[in-house]
Design an enzyme around this catalytic site. Structure first.
Site, PDB file in Angstrom:
ATOM      1  N   HIS A 164      22.874  30.427  48.782  1.00 17.28           N
ATOM      2  CA  HIS A 164      22.937  29.273  49.677  1.00 17.28           C
ATOM      3  C   HIS A 164      22.453  29.662  51.067  1.00 17.28           C
ATOM      4  O   HIS A 164      23.066  30.494  51.733  1.00 17.28           O
ATOM      5  CB  HIS A 164      24.363  28.740  49.775  1.00 17.28           C
ATOM      6  CG  HIS A 164      24.782  27.944  48.580  1.00 17.28           C
ATOM      7  ND1 HIS A 164      25.904  27.167  48.553  1.00 17.28           N
ATOM      8  CD2 HIS A 164      24.192  27.797  47.368  1.00 17.28           C
ATOM      9  CE1 HIS A 164      25.996  26.575  47.368  1.00 17.28           C
ATOM     10  NE2 HIS A 164      24.982  26.956  46.634  1.00 17.28           N
ATOM     11  N   TYR A 222      31.597  20.687  53.961  1.00 14.03           N
ATOM     12  CA  TYR A 222      32.911  20.652  54.596  1.00 14.03           C
ATOM     13  C   TYR A 222      33.000  19.303  55.295  1.00 14.03           C
ATOM     14  O   TYR A 222      32.141  18.991  56.126  1.00 14.03           O
ATOM     15  CB  TYR A 222      33.043  21.754  55.647  1.00 14.03           C
ATOM     16  CG  TYR A 222      33.117  23.148  55.091  1.00 14.03           C
ATOM     17  CD1 TYR A 222      31.970  23.834  54.706  1.00 14.03           C
ATOM     18  CD2 TYR A 222      34.348  23.803  54.966  1.00 14.03           C
ATOM     19  CE1 TYR A 222      32.039  25.131  54.201  1.00 14.03           C
ATOM     20  CE2 TYR A 222      34.425  25.103  54.462  1.00 14.03           C
ATOM     21  CZ  TYR A 222      33.277  25.750  54.083  1.00 14.03           C
ATOM     22  OH  TYR A 222      33.351  27.029  53.580  1.00 14.03           O
ATOM     23  N   PRO A 262      41.698  29.500  53.517  1.00 10.28           N
ATOM     24  CA  PRO A 262      40.409  29.643  52.824  1.00 10.28           C
ATOM     25  C   PRO A 262      39.239  28.950  53.508  1.00 10.28           C
ATOM     26  O   PRO A 262      38.100  29.099  53.073  1.00 10.28           O
ATOM     27  CB  PRO A 262      40.682  29.021  51.453  1.00 10.28           C
ATOM     28  CG  PRO A 262      41.867  28.141  51.648  1.00 10.28           C
ATOM     29  CD  PRO A 262      42.677  28.721  52.747  1.00 10.28           C
ATOM     30  N   LYS A 290      37.006  33.717  53.691  1.00  6.48           N
ATOM     31  CA  LYS A 290      37.090  35.116  54.101  1.00  6.48           C
ATOM     32  C   LYS A 290      38.015  35.997  53.253  1.00  6.48           C
ATOM     33  O   LYS A 290      37.871  37.222  53.276  1.00  6.48           O
ATOM     34  CB  LYS A 290      37.590  35.211  55.563  1.00  6.48           C
ATOM     35  CG  LYS A 290      36.624  34.664  56.580  1.00  6.48           C
ATOM     36  CD  LYS A 290      35.474  35.628  56.815  1.00  6.48           C
ATOM     37  CE  LYS A 290      34.343  34.996  57.558  1.00  6.48           C
ATOM     38  NZ  LYS A 290      33.096  34.907  56.822  1.00  6.48           N
ATOM     39  N   TYR A 321      30.443  33.063  59.595  1.00  9.93           N
ATOM     40  CA  TYR A 321      30.515  32.664  58.187  1.00  9.93           C
ATOM     41  C   TYR A 321      29.946  33.739  57.276  1.00  9.93           C
ATOM     42  O   TYR A 321      30.493  34.016  56.202  1.00  9.93           O
ATOM     43  CB  TYR A 321      29.767  31.340  57.989  1.00  9.93           C
ATOM     44  CG  TYR A 321      30.122  30.622  56.717  1.00  9.93           C
ATOM     45  CD1 TYR A 321      31.308  29.901  56.614  1.00  9.93           C
ATOM     46  CD2 TYR A 321      29.285  30.655  55.598  1.00  9.93           C
ATOM     47  CE1 TYR A 321      31.642  29.244  55.445  1.00  9.93           C
ATOM     48  CE2 TYR A 321      29.605  30.001  54.435  1.00  9.93           C
ATOM     49  CZ  TYR A 321      30.792  29.291  54.357  1.00  9.93           C
ATOM     50  OH  TYR A 321      31.134  28.634  53.199  1.00  9.93           O
TER      51      TYR A 321
HETATM   52  C1  FAD Z   1      45.415  29.840  44.889  1.00  9.42           C
HETATM   53  C2  FAD Z   1      44.481  30.647  45.764  1.00  9.42           C
HETATM   54  C3  FAD Z   1      43.210  30.129  46.097  1.00  9.42           C
HETATM   55  C4  FAD Z   1      42.339  30.863  46.911  1.00  9.42           C
HETATM   56  N1  FAD Z   1      41.110  30.327  47.242  1.00  9.42           N
HETATM   57  C5  FAD Z   1      40.299  31.040  48.045  1.00  9.42           C
HETATM   58  C6  FAD Z   1      39.043  30.536  48.438  1.00  9.42           C
HETATM   59  O1  FAD Z   1      38.660  29.436  48.056  1.00  9.42           O
HETATM   60  N2  FAD Z   1      38.276  31.305  49.259  1.00  9.42           N
HETATM   61  C7  FAD Z   1      38.665  32.561  49.690  1.00  9.42           C
HETATM   62  O2  FAD Z   1      37.942  33.267  50.403  1.00  9.42           O
HETATM   63  N3  FAD Z   1      39.848  33.053  49.339  1.00  9.42           N
HETATM   64  C8  FAD Z   1      40.648  32.327  48.534  1.00  9.42           C
HETATM   65  N4  FAD Z   1      41.830  32.842  48.192  1.00  9.42           N
HETATM   66  C9  FAD Z   1      42.116  34.163  48.655  1.00  9.42           C
HETATM   67  C10 FAD Z   1      41.473  35.222  47.782  1.00  9.42           C
HETATM   68  O3  FAD Z   1      41.509  34.811  46.436  1.00  9.42           O
HETATM   69  C11 FAD Z   1      42.232  36.504  48.028  1.00  9.42           C
HETATM   70  O4  FAD Z   1      42.014  36.856  49.373  1.00  9.42           O
HETATM   71  C12 FAD Z   1      41.842  37.647  47.091  1.00  9.42           C
HETATM   72  O5  FAD Z   1      42.284  37.393  45.774  1.00  9.42           O
HETATM   73  C13 FAD Z   1      42.472  38.956  47.588  1.00  9.42           C
HETATM   74  O6  FAD Z   1      42.261  39.965  46.638  1.00  9.42           O
HETATM   75  P1  FAD Z   1      43.331  41.138  46.476  1.00  9.42           P
HETATM   76  O7  FAD Z   1      42.784  42.037  45.435  1.00  9.42           O
HETATM   77  O8  FAD Z   1      43.668  41.677  47.793  1.00  9.42           O
HETATM   78  O9  FAD Z   1      44.661  40.429  45.973  1.00  9.42           O
HETATM   79  P2  FAD Z   1      44.958  39.614  44.638  1.00  9.42           P
HETATM   80  O10 FAD Z   1      43.729  38.955  44.126  1.00  9.42           O
HETATM   81  O11 FAD Z   1      46.142  38.767  44.938  1.00  9.42           O
HETATM   82  O12 FAD Z   1      45.353  40.743  43.581  1.00  9.42           O
HETATM   83  C14 FAD Z   1      46.603  41.395  43.636  1.00  9.42           C
HETATM   84  C15 FAD Z   1      46.954  41.875  42.245  1.00  9.42           C
HETATM   85  O13 FAD Z   1      48.176  42.603  42.314  1.00  9.42           O
HETATM   86  C16 FAD Z   1      49.014  42.215  41.246  1.00  9.42           C
HETATM   87  N5  FAD Z   1      50.403  42.493  41.624  1.00  9.42           N
HETATM   88  C17 FAD Z   1      51.190  41.786  42.461  1.00  9.42           C
HETATM   89  N6  FAD Z   1      52.405  42.358  42.553  1.00  9.42           N
HETATM   90  C18 FAD Z   1      52.376  43.461  41.766  1.00  9.42           C
HETATM   91  C19 FAD Z   1      53.343  44.451  41.457  1.00  9.42           C
HETATM   92  N7  FAD Z   1      54.582  44.416  41.974  1.00  9.42           N
HETATM   93  N8  FAD Z   1      52.989  45.441  40.606  1.00  9.42           N
HETATM   94  C20 FAD Z   1      51.733  45.501  40.075  1.00  9.42           C
HETATM   95  N9  FAD Z   1      50.785  44.557  40.338  1.00  9.42           N
HETATM   96  C21 FAD Z   1      51.105  43.559  41.180  1.00  9.42           C
HETATM   97  C22 FAD Z   1      48.706  40.738  41.045  1.00  9.42           C
HETATM   98  O14 FAD Z   1      49.064  40.283  39.762  1.00  9.42           O
HETATM   99  C23 FAD Z   1      47.203  40.717  41.279  1.00  9.42           C
HETATM  100  O15 FAD Z   1      46.482  40.926  40.099  1.00  9.42           O
HETATM  101  C24 FAD Z   1      42.729  32.130  47.395  1.00  9.42           C
HETATM  102  C25 FAD Z   1      43.981  32.637  47.067  1.00  9.42           C
HETATM  103  C26 FAD Z   1      44.866  31.913  46.276  1.00  9.42           C
HETATM  104  C27 FAD Z   1      46.237  32.483  45.944  1.00  9.42           C
END
Ligand code: FAD
Length: 399
Positions: free
Chosen positions: A83, A211, A303, A307, A394
Site C-alpha cells: 500500500h 480511516y 491499534p 504499531k 505511520y
Molecule cells: C484483539 C486484538 C486485536 C489487535 N489488533 C491489532 C491491530 O489491528 N493492529 C496492531 O498493530 N496491533 C493489534 N493488536 C496488537 C498486536 O496484535 C500485538 O501488539 C501483538 O500480538 C504483540 O505480539 P507479542 O508477541 O508481543 O504478544 P502476543 O501476540 O500477545 O503473544 C504472547 C503469547 O504469550 C502467550 N502467553 C501468555 N501468557 C503466558 C504464560 N503465562 N505462559 C506461556 N505463554 C503465555 C500467549 O498465549 C501468546 O501466544 C491487537 C491485539 C489484540 C489483543
C-alpha cells in the site's frame, strides 16, 4: 517434528528460554536459532489456538525486512499487498496520505495470523523446541547468575536452566507480573471505547485503508487480501460482540463512511467478531537482570497507528542482536542498553497512536474536541509538512 524437551523431574538447559509464542517470541527464537543460539519457547495455548488468533495486519518496512532476515518471508512476498498510501475521511473532507512520496516507503498488508503460522512452520521445520500448552510457567532466579523456568505439561513438572529469560508473553503474561513492584514503573492511559472488528470474505471497499472520523464515531476499512476484509467501528468498551449482529455492524459501518465508500461496501457473514479495548500502557524498564520483556509484555498501544505488532517484532530483533553480540563477542553493552533503546521507539509509537486516536474518534459530549479534530484534519489535508509527519510515523521511519 518438535524435539524432546525434558522428561518429568529432569532439568534441561537452554541458552535462552522464551515465554510466549506470539510474534515477538517466535521471531526472537528464529533469529537466535539462525545465529546458532539455543532456545526453548514455552506457550500456554495450543498450536491451533495460536495459529488462528486474528489480530494486526499492517507491516512497516522495517518489519518486512526483519521477516526476510528471519527467512520466513516466502509466503508474505507472494501473498502480501503493498500500500503506497491510505485515506483519512472526515465530515465532508478527505485526504490521502501518500506514504511513498512523503516518507519514502509503502506499508505491507499481511495478517499477523499468517506471520504466526509462517514462524511456527519455520521453527518446527528446523527442529525448534516449542512447548505448546505449557501450564504454570514461572520465571525464577533471574536477578542472579542462574535463571531458570519451571512449568507443567500433561500434569508433570519440568525445569529449564538457562542464561537468559525472554518474557514475550503479552499483556496478561507471567513475566512482567513476577517482577517486584518496586522495580518497575507503569504508565497507563485508557479511553472509554474499543474497536469492534469483523473479518469477512468480502472484497475491501477500496484498494487502500480508509480511516474515517464519522459524526457517529470512528470506522476503519482494512483488509487481509483482495477477497478478505477486516473492518472496525468504535463502540463503548462495555459492549459485547453478541450485541452486534452482522446486520447491525454493517449498517453502522455504512453510516460512518464517506459516501463513495458507503456505496461501494459489500457485506457478508462475519468469520470472526471481537472487541479490542483501546489503551496505552508502558512498563519501564524492560530488563530485570536476566529477564528481558519484549512486545506486549512491556507495552500496549491503541491499534489506530498500526504499531503493536511492529513494536513487538522490533523489540525481538533488538533483543536478538544484543544476545548475539553477547554470545559471539562477549559484549555486554547491547544487553545493558536494550531497555533504553527500545523505550525510545516505544514512546514515539505511544505518542503517535495516542494522537491519531484522539484525532479520529468520537469523544461523547465534547463539542470543543470535535471542532479541534476537524480543524487539525483540514490542516493535515492542506499541509505537506503535516501530512509528512503522519506518513513518517505511520511507516515507522522516524529517527
Ligand atoms: C484483539 C486484538 C486485536 C489487535 N489488533 C491489532 C491491530 O489491528 N493492529 C496492531 O498493530 N496491533 C493489534 N493488536 C496488537 C498486536 O496484535 C500485538 O501488539 C501483538 O500480538 C504483540 O505480539 P507479542 O508477541 O508481543 O504478544 P502476543 O501476540 O500477545 O503473544 C504472547 C503469547 O504469550 C502467550 N502467553 C501468555 N501468557 C503466558 C504464560 N503465562 N505462559 C506461556 N505463554 C503465555 C500467549 O498465549 C501468546 O501466544 C491487537 C491485539 C489484540 C489483543
Amino acid at each position: 517434528m518438535t524435539r524432546r524437551v525434558c522428561d518429568a523431574g529432569e532439568v534441561v538447559r537452554a541458552q535462552v528460554v522464551i515465554i510466549g509464542a506470539g510474534p515477538a517470541g517466535l521471531l526472537l527464537s528464529q533469529l537466535l536459532h539462525l545465529a546458532g543460539i539455543d532456545t526453548i519457547v514455552l506457550e500456554r495455548r495450543s498450536r491451533t489456538y495460536v495459529e488462528a488468533r486474528v489480530r494486526a495486519g499492517v507491516l512497516e518496512p522495517g518489519t518486512v525486512e526483519l521477516l526476510k532476515r528471519a527467512e520466513v518471508s516466502q509466503r508474505m512476498e507472494r501473498d502480501a499487498l503493498t500500500h503506497d498510501g491510505f485515506r483519512i475521511a472526515f465530515g465532508s473532507g478527505s485526504t490521502r496520505i501518500d506514504l511513498r512520496s512523503l516518507a519514502g516507503a509503502p506499508v505491507t498488508v499481511y495478517g499477523q495470523t499468517e506471520i504466526t503460522q509462517d514462524l511456527i512452520a519455520a521453527r518446527l521445520s528446523l527442529n525448534g523446541a516449542i512447548v505448546f500448552e505449557a501450564e504454570e510457567v514461572v520465571p525464577l532466579d533471574f536477578s542472579g547468575a542462574k535463571p531458570r523456568v519451571t512449568y507443567r505439561k500433561d500434569g508433570r513438572s519440568h525445569e529449564i536452566a538457562c542464561d537468559f529469560i525472554a518474557g514475550c508473553d503479552g499483556s496478561h503474561g507471567v513475566s512482567r507480573a513476577c517482577v517486584p513492584a518496586e522495580a518497575i514503573s507503569l504508565y497507563e492511559h485508557a479511553v472509554p471505547f474499543g474497536w469492534l472488528g469483523v473479518l469477512s470474505d468480502t472484497p475491501p471497499v477500496g484498494h487502500e485503508l480508509i480511516y474515517s472520523r464519522g459524526e457517529r464515531g470512528f470506522a476503519l476499512c482494512s483488509m487481509r487480501s483482495p477477497a478478505r476484509s477486516r473492518t472496525y467501528v468504535q463502540v463503548p468498551v462495555s459492549d459485547s460482540p453478541e450485541q452486534w449482529p452482522d446486520q447491525r455492524f454493517w449498517d453502522e459501518l455504512r453510516r460512518r463512511l464517506p459516501k463513495d465508500a458507503a456505496e461501494a461496501l459489500i457485506t457478508g457473514p462475519s468469520l470472526e467478531k471481537s472487541i479490542a479495548p483501546l489503551r496505552s500502557f508502558v512498563a519501564e524498564p524492560m530488563r530485570f537482570g536476566g529477564l528481558f520483556l519484549a512486545g506486549d509484555a512491556a507495552h500496549i498501544v491503541p491499534p489506530t497507528g498500526a504499531k503493536g505488532l511492529n513494536l513487538a517484532v522490533s523489540d525481538a530483533a533488538s533483543l536478538a542482536d544484543a544476545l548475539i553480540a553477547h554470545y559471539r563477542h562477549g559484549e555486554r553493552r547491547p544487553l545493558d542498553t536494550y531497555s533504553e533503546s527500545c523505550l525510545k521507539r516505544v514512546w514515539r509509537a505511544v505518542r503517535f497512536s495516542w494522537w491519531f486516536t484522539g484525532l479520529t474518534h468520537r469523544f461523547d459530549e465534547d463539542a470543543f474536541t470535535a471542532k479541534l479534530q476537524l480543524a487539525e484534519l483540514e490542516y493535515i489535508a492542506a499541509s505537506r509538512a503535516a501530512s509528512t509527519m503522519v506518513a513518517e510515523n505511520y511507516i515507522g521511519r522516524v529517527k
